[in-house]
Write an enzyme that holds these catalytic residues in place. Structure first.
Site, PDB file in Angstrom:
ATOM      1  N   GLN A  77     -11.883   2.434  -4.475  1.00  0.00           N
ATOM      2  CA  GLN A  77     -10.635   1.790  -4.067  1.00  0.00           C
ATOM      3  C   GLN A  77      -9.521   2.230  -5.003  1.00  0.00           C
ATOM      4  O   GLN A  77      -9.721   2.316  -6.210  1.00  0.00           O
ATOM      5  CB  GLN A  77     -10.810   0.270  -4.138  1.00  0.00           C
ATOM      6  CG  GLN A  77      -9.599  -0.541  -3.744  1.00  0.00           C
ATOM      7  CD  GLN A  77      -9.896  -2.038  -3.755  1.00  0.00           C
ATOM      8  OE1 GLN A  77     -10.986  -2.470  -3.409  1.00  0.00           O
ATOM      9  NE2 GLN A  77      -8.923  -2.820  -4.149  1.00  0.00           N
ATOM     10  N   ASN A 116      -5.489   1.245  -6.083  1.00  0.00           N
ATOM     11  CA  ASN A 116      -4.471   0.202  -5.995  1.00  0.00           C
ATOM     12  C   ASN A 116      -3.163   0.721  -6.583  1.00  0.00           C
ATOM     13  O   ASN A 116      -3.170   1.586  -7.453  1.00  0.00           O
ATOM     14  CB  ASN A 116      -4.902  -1.042  -6.768  1.00  0.00           C
ATOM     15  CG  ASN A 116      -6.160  -1.659  -6.208  1.00  0.00           C
ATOM     16  OD1 ASN A 116      -6.374  -1.676  -5.000  1.00  0.00           O
ATOM     17  ND2 ASN A 116      -6.999  -2.172  -7.076  1.00  0.00           N
ATOM     18  N   LYS A 146     -11.801   0.720 -14.192  1.00  0.00           N
ATOM     19  CA  LYS A 146     -10.472   1.116 -13.715  1.00  0.00           C
ATOM     20  C   LYS A 146      -9.953   2.306 -14.505  1.00  0.00           C
ATOM     21  O   LYS A 146     -10.043   2.334 -15.731  1.00  0.00           O
ATOM     22  CB  LYS A 146      -9.475  -0.039 -13.872  1.00  0.00           C
ATOM     23  CG  LYS A 146      -9.811  -1.259 -13.048  1.00  0.00           C
ATOM     24  CD  LYS A 146      -8.841  -2.391 -13.303  1.00  0.00           C
ATOM     25  CE  LYS A 146      -9.207  -3.616 -12.480  1.00  0.00           C
ATOM     26  NZ  LYS A 146      -8.323  -4.750 -12.796  1.00  0.00           N
ATOM     27  N   TYR A 178      -4.179   2.451 -10.040  1.00  0.00           N
ATOM     28  CA  TYR A 178      -5.486   2.452 -10.673  1.00  0.00           C
ATOM     29  C   TYR A 178      -6.591   2.645  -9.654  1.00  0.00           C
ATOM     30  O   TYR A 178      -6.582   2.092  -8.574  1.00  0.00           O
ATOM     31  CB  TYR A 178      -5.716   1.228 -11.557  1.00  0.00           C
ATOM     32  CG  TYR A 178      -5.356  -0.114 -10.983  1.00  0.00           C
ATOM     33  CD1 TYR A 178      -6.345  -0.987 -10.535  1.00  0.00           C
ATOM     34  CD2 TYR A 178      -4.035  -0.536 -10.938  1.00  0.00           C
ATOM     35  CE1 TYR A 178      -6.029  -2.233 -10.040  1.00  0.00           C
ATOM     36  CE2 TYR A 178      -3.706  -1.781 -10.447  1.00  0.00           C
ATOM     37  CZ  TYR A 178      -4.709  -2.623  -9.996  1.00  0.00           C
ATOM     38  OH  TYR A 178      -4.391  -3.855  -9.500  1.00  0.00           O
ATOM     39  N   ASP A 185      -1.365 -16.628 -13.376  1.00  0.00           N
ATOM     40  CA  ASP A 185      -1.590 -16.149 -14.741  1.00  0.00           C
ATOM     41  C   ASP A 185      -1.190 -17.203 -15.775  1.00  0.00           C
ATOM     42  O   ASP A 185      -1.822 -17.314 -16.825  1.00  0.00           O
ATOM     43  CB  ASP A 185      -0.830 -14.844 -14.989  1.00  0.00           C
ATOM     44  CG  ASP A 185      -1.415 -13.670 -14.204  1.00  0.00           C
ATOM     45  OD1 ASP A 185      -2.478 -13.834 -13.572  1.00  0.00           O
ATOM     46  OD2 ASP A 185      -0.801 -12.594 -14.226  1.00  0.00           O
TER      47      ASP A 185
END
Length: 180
Positions: free
Chosen positions: A46, A48, A70, A130, A167
């Protein structure tokens, strides 16, 4: 490609060779064989891409199951990128490493599975790309408080960072789920 160790041996800076002329530039940003020679022999599943404004802070994110390795790089602007070792069996458990990544220097940071990740935008807008070794799984998504006093991350803040509600309400490191 040049691979540079950080103070946490499993986290690596990847510096591409950049070829420039009057037309612009060319660089190879990832080649499995070249990175495999340095222990990064993974399959990415994947990609991103995020864009963040100046002063935005994202993180510290990870997945407790389906942990993601990553390879992080910046294609616009600059960020201070951070990885924290969450592997209890590691001699660097609870330690963090940070690196400035920018579109100008084109460096990438390899963060293996078992770490949490976050970044702070030190420029105007920043685009962060990433590559991930596993798919996003929201049910396993976790977040550790970015300013946890036990971690004592030295963010290069200029003013109050822009942080999401998620967060802001993250788990303290002492209460976080970690890896064996």
């Amino acid at each position: 490609m040049k691979v540079i160790p950080t103070k946490i041996p499993d986290v690596l800076l990847v510096e591409p060779e950049i070829f420039t002329d009057e037309r612009g530039f060319f660089m190879e940003t990832w080649r499995r064989g070249a990175l495999a020679e340095h222990g990064i022999d993974v399959e990415f599943v994947q990609d991103n891409h995020s864009r963040s404004v100046a002063g935005a802070l994202r993180g510290l994110h990870y997945q407790i199951r389906q942990p993601q390795g990553k390879l992080v790089r910046v294609t616009l602007g600059e960020v201070f990128d951070v990885a924290v070792d969450l592997r209890k069996s590691s001699r660097t458990f609870g330690q963090w490493v940070g690196a400035l990544l920018s579109a100008e220097d084109a460096r990438a940071l390899w963060i293996p599975p078992g770490f949490c990740h976050g970044f702070y935008v030190t420029s105007g807008p920043a685009d962060v790309h990433y590559k991930c070794t596993d798919f996003y799984a929201p049910e396993y998504d976790r977040c550790i408080l970015w300013n946890d006093s036990e971690l004592a991350i030295e963010w290069p803040l200029s003013g109050r960072p822009l942080i999401s509600d998620r967060d802001r309400g993250a788990t303290p490191f002492a209460a976080a789920q970690c890896f064996a």
